[in-house]
Design an enzyme around this catalytic site. Structure first.
Site, PDB file in Angstrom:
ATOM      1  N   ASP A 106      13.463  32.138  66.301  1.00  0.00           N
ATOM      2  CA  ASP A 106      12.484  31.167  65.787  1.00  0.00           C
ATOM      3  C   ASP A 106      11.351  30.947  66.783  1.00  0.00           C
ATOM      4  OD1 ASP A 106      14.472  30.162  67.348  1.00  0.00           O
ATOM      5  OD2 ASP A 106      14.704  28.282  66.264  1.00  0.00           O
TER       6      ASP A 106
ATOM      7  N   HIS B 287      28.832  24.147  58.605  1.00  0.00           N
ATOM      8  CA  HIS B 287      28.653  25.579  58.829  1.00  0.00           C
ATOM      9  C   HIS B 287      29.350  26.032  60.102  1.00  0.00           C
ATOM     10  CE1 HIS B 287      25.541  23.505  60.981  1.00  0.00           C
ATOM     11  NE2 HIS B 287      25.399  24.542  61.773  1.00  0.00           N
TER      12      HIS B 287
ATOM     13  N   ARG C 293      29.493  27.687  63.573  1.00  0.00           N
ATOM     14  CA  ARG C 293      28.501  27.870  64.626  1.00  0.00           C
ATOM     15  C   ARG C 293      28.792  29.135  65.399  1.00  0.00           C
ATOM     16  NH1 ARG C 293      24.983  24.350  65.913  1.00  0.00           N
ATOM     17  NH2 ARG C 293      25.038  22.341  64.914  1.00  0.00           N
TER      18      ARG C 293
END
Lengths: 394, 330
Positions: B256, B285, B287
C-alpha cells in the site's frame, strides 16, 4: 589486587588470575572426576564440587575485570521469551505453559534460594524486568508492525510506562532505614504506644531478632539484636536488607527492595501505574490481534480471537497480552490489599503479625486506626520525617 | 535529585534505561512518519467536504440513450440515517443467491429504469476466506444496487503456494476486467471490509480515492496519515498511467505504501471523503506475519515493475452467480 585486569580477565576461586577465553580449558576438578570414572573409583562427595568452578567461569567482560554471571538473574531473560514462544504455538500449549509456569517458577526459586548462588536472590527482580522489557518489545515491534495503534494510544501507553519507571526509581530510594542517629517523632510515638498499652496485655512479640524489654514510663521499647539499636514501635528488621526500617511494610522481592515509611507512597503509585500500563498494553494488543468491535460508540473490545494461533507472530503477541493481563490482575490484587491496609493504617508486616497473634490467641488490634478516611489522608498527605540515615552509612 | 540518592551501579542502570526509553520514543515517532526525514514522501491526502465530494466525482462521456441518467446522489439513500445495517450471520451460498436473484451471472448488475453514471468493477483479492466472502457479497450487492451503479464484482483467487500477493492480484484483476467489458472505474476492495454509510459511493473521484479511512477497529480514527489500504477507487486511465501496482510484494505489508508512492510520483493526490462517511466494519480475519522483506522491497521499488511486467497464469475462470471467479497462479 595490584595488577590491572583487562575486561576479559578475572580472579578465580583459587585466587589465580584467569581469562574468559580459557573457559573450557584446564579444569582439575573435571580431570579428577574423569580419572575416577575411568578407574571405577567412588566419587568423593558429589558432582557439586565440579559445579562451583563451572559457575565461577561463566562471566561477562566488564570494565576492571569480568563479572560473574548471576544464574538467578540470567535465567528469566531466557525463560520468559522461550515460555511465551512455546505457548504461542497452540491453545493447548498455552494452557500447559500456564499450568507449568508456577511449578517451574517455584522449583527455580527453591533451587536458587537453597543453593545460595547469591545471598540476595535477584531472580524475582530479574523476572520482573525481563517480563516488562519483553512485553514492551513485543508491543512496540510486533504489534505496532500492523500499524493499527493510534499515535495517541501509543503515547498514552509510553506515558504510563514512564510514570511507572519514575515511581519505581523513587521506590528504589531509601525506604526509611533506622540507625543510631535516627530521632523518632516522640510525641506521635508515645501517643500510639499509650493506646497500645491500654488495649493489649503485654505479650512479647515472637521474633528472632527483636527482644521485648520491660516497659519504661508506659512505653514499649524493642531493640534489634542485629542492628544494636532501639526500635520505634513500628520499626522492624529486614533479614534480606540487614537493616531496621521504620514502618516496614514488606520486602518486595519483585523489585528487590524494602518498602518502608519513606517509599511506601511511591511504591503504591508505582504499582498503580504498572497495573494500568499492563492492562492498557494488553487491551491494545488484544484489540489488534483479535477482531475488535465498538461498544457504546467509543470502547473497543476484542470479540473474536479465532485465528490467533494461525501464525507465530500473532500468537506471540496474543500470549504476551494474556501474560500482561495476568500481571495486571496480580498487580490489581496487591493494590487492593494495599488500599485495604492503608484504610486500616496497617502495614503488611503488622497485618501478618496480627494474624499470627490472633492465631496464638492474642489479639493486638489495629492500634493506630483513626478511621478509614483519616488513615488515607494521613498516608497520602502526611509529610515524611526525612531524617533517615542513608544506605551508604549502613 | 533522585540520581543523588543512588548507588553508582543504579545510576548506570538508570542512564541505560533513559537511553532505551529515548530510542523507543524516537522509533514510535518515526513509525508514524512524524520525523523530519519522512518529509521525502510528501503528504498529498486531501479530505473533501460532504458538499464538494459529489461535484468531485469522475465522469465519463455517456452515450445518448433512451433512458435518463440516474441522479448523482442516489435518492434511495436519502432519509435521516445513511447508516447501512450489517448482517454478520454467514448464511449459505444458496440462500444469498436466492435473495439476490436480480444479479446477473458473473456478479453484474445495472439499474433498469435509468442509465448509471458510473461503470465500476469491484476487484476483490481472495484466498481461503469463504465465510468473509459470503458476508461481504451478501452486504455489497444490495449496497451497490441502492447506489444505482452499473457494476461487476471480480474475485481474484490466488492458488496456494507462495505468500499472498495482494497488489499483483489487483493487476491481474485489472487485466481480466478490461478483457471483459469497458469499465471506467476500478474499486480495489479487501474481502474483510463492509461499508457502513450509504453515501460512500463506489465510484471514482477525479483523483484516486482512499475509501476506507475510517474503520471500526480503529474506533473510526485514522491511525496513520499515510494509510492507503483497504478499499481504493481509481479510474482505469489513472491505473494505466501509473503502470498498475507492484508485482513483487509477497506477504503482508508494504504494497500500500508503494502504491501511494507510485500515485504521487505521477503528481496525483489522494482524495478522502469525510470520516463520518468513509466508515467501514472490519470482519474477523486471519492475520499474517508482516513480511520481513517488505521494507527492503519498498526501498528498491521500480516504477517499471507493474502492468508491463505482469506475468500470470489463469487456472480457471468461473462465472458464479454473484461474482466472476478468477483463479490464478502468480
Amino acid at each position: 589486587m595490584k595488577d590491572f585486569l583487562c575486561c576479559c580477565e578475572y580472579i578465580n576461586v583459587k585466587g589465580d588470575r584467569s581469562h574468559i577465553m580459557a573457559m573450557c580449558c584446564d579444569c582439575e576438578e573435571l580431570d579428577n572426576i574423569a580419572d575416577r570414572c575411568l578407574c571405577c573409583k567412588d566419587q568423593p562427595g558429589n558432582y557439586g564440587l565440579f559445579a562451583q568452578p563451572c559457575l565461577d567461569r561463566i562471566r561477562i567482560p566488564w570494565i576492571g575485570g569480568a563479572v560473574k554471571v548471576n544464574l538467578g538473574m540470567i535465567c528469566p531473560m531466557f525463560l520468559i521469551p522461550s515460555f511465551i514462544g512455546l505457548a504461542a504455538t497452540s491453545c493447548t500449549m498455552t494452557v500447559i505453559v500456564a499450568v507449568s509456569l508456577p511449578i517451574v517458577f517455584f522449583l527455580l526459586y527453591i533451587n536458587v534460594s537453597f543453593l545460595r548462588f547469591h545471598p540476595k536472590s535477584r531472580l524475582f527482580c530479574s523476572w520482573f524486568w525481563s517480563s516488562c522489557g519483553f512485553l514492551l518489545w513485543v508491543l512496540e515491534y510486533m504489534v505496532m508492525a500492523y500499524r493499527e495503534i493510534l499515535l495517541s494510544e501509543n503515547l498514552a501507553l509510553l506515558f504510563l510506562v514512564g510514570v511507572a519507571i519514575y515511581f519505581y526509581l523513587l521506590t528504589k530510594g531509601n525506604p526509611g532505614i533506622v540507625g543510631h542517629s535516627t530521632r523518632f517523632d516522640s510525641s506521635e510515638d508515645s501517643a500510639r504506644d499509650t493506646v497500645l498499652d491500654i488495649n493489649t496485655p503485654k505479650v512479647g512479640i515472637v521474633e528472632s531478632e527483636s527482644q521485648s524489654q520491660p516497659a519504661v514510663d508506659g512505653q514499649r521499647r524493642v531493640s534489634c539484636n542485629v542492628c544494636k539499636i532501639e526500635q520505634g514501635s513500628r520499626t522492624s528488621h529486614c533479614k534480606l536488607c540487614g537493616v531496621c526500617i521504620d514502618r516496614r511494610d514488606h520486602h518486595c522481592l519483585w523489585i528487590n527492595h524494602c518498602i518502608g515509611a519513606n517509599n511506601h507512597r511511591s511504591f503504591v503509585l508505582c504499582l498503580m501505574f504498572f497495573t494500568l500500563a499492563c492492562s492498557y498494553g494488553a487491551h491494545l494488543t488484544m484489540t489488534t490481534v483479535c477482531t475488535p468491535d465498538m461498544y457504546l460508540d467509543y470502547f473497543l473490545l476484542p470479540v473474536n480471537c479465532q485465528f490467533v494461533y494461525s501464525d507465530m507472530h500473532i500468537g506471540v503477541s496474543f500470549v504476551s497480552a494474556l501474560y500482561a493481563a495476568l500481571l495486571a490482575i496480580l498487580g490489581a490484587m496487591c493494590l487492593v490489599q494495599q488500599f485495604m491496609l492503608i484504610c486500616r493504617s496497617l502495614t503488611v508486616y503488622e497485618w501478618r503479625k496480627n494474624r499470627y497473634n490472633a492465631l496464638i490467641g492474642c489479639n493486638m488490634g489495629s492500634h493506630q486506626n483513626l478511621g478509614c478516611i483519616r488513615n488515607c489522608c494521613q498516608f497520602w498527605f502526611q509529610s515524611r520525617p526525612g531524617h533517615y540515615i542513608s544506605i551508604t552509612e549502613v | 535529585m533522585i540520581l543523588y540518592n543512588m548507588s553508582t551501579r543504579m545510576r548506570y542502570v538508570v542512564c541505560l534505561g533513559v537511553v532505551i526509553v529515548g530510542i523507543f520514543f524516537l522509533r514510535t515517532y518515526d513509525s508514524y512518519g512524524l520525523l523530519p526525514n519522512h518529509a521525502a514522501v510528501p503528504n498529498r491526502f486531501v479530505t473533501v467536504t460532504e458538499a464538494d465530494m459529489w461535484k468531485d466525482l469522475y465522469r465519463e462521456e455517456q452515450p445518448e440513450g433512451d433512458k435518463p441518467l440516474c441522479p448523482t446522489m442516489p435518492h434511495s439513500m436519502g432519509g435521516k440515517s445513511h447508516t447501512v445495517e450489517v448482517s454478520l450471520d454467514s448464511t449459505r451460498w444458496e440462500q444469498i443467491e436466492a435473495k439476490l436473484a436480480n444479479v446477473q451471472q458473473g456478479g453484474r448488475w445495472k439499474p433498469e429504469d435509468c442509465l448509471s453514471q458510473h461503470r465500476v468493477a469491484i476487484i476483490i483479492p481472495y484466498r481461503d476466506r469463504d465465510e468473509n466472502l459470503r458476508v461481504l457479497l451478501n452486504h455489497l450487492h444490495p449496497f451497490l444496487q441502492k447506489q444505482q451503479l452499473d457494476y461487476a464484482i471480480y474475485v481474484i483467487e490466488q492458488t496456494s503456494g507462495r505468500p499472498f500477493n495482494r497488489a499483483k492480484l489487483f493487476n491481474v484483476g485489472y487485466s481480466e476486467v478490461i478483457r471483459d467489458a469497458s469499465r471506467s472505474c476500478l474499486v480495489f476492495h479487501d474481502v474483510d471490509l463492509l461499508p457502513l454509510d450509504g453515501r460512500n459511493l463506489y465510484a471514482c473521484s477525479r483523483q484516486p480515492r482512499h475509501m476506507s479511512s475510517s474503520l471500526n477497529s480503529f474506533r473510526f480514527n485514522l491511525p496513520y496519515i499515510e494509510l492507503f489500504g483497504g478499499a481504493i477507487a481509481i479510474s482505469v486511465e489513472q491505473f494505466k498511467t501509473v503502470n498498475g501496482f507492484a508485482n513483487r510484494f509477497f506477504g503482508w505489508g508494504g504494497e500500500d505504501d508503494d502504491t501511494y508512492e507510485r500515485l504521487i510520483a505521477y503528481n496525483m493526490s489522494i482524495t478522502r471523503w469525510p470520516m463520518h462517511i468513509a466508515r467501514y466494519k472490519m470482519l474477523n480475519h486471519v492475520r499474517q506475519t508482516p513480511s520481513v522483506k517488505r521494507n527492503e522491497v519498498l526501498a528498491h521499488t521500480n516504477p517499471r515493475d507493474g502492468l508491463s511486467t505482469l506475468e500470470y497464469k489463469v487456472q480457471k475462470t468461473v462465472m458464479s452467480k454473484l461474482y466472476t471467479h478468477v483463479i490464478v497462479d502468480v
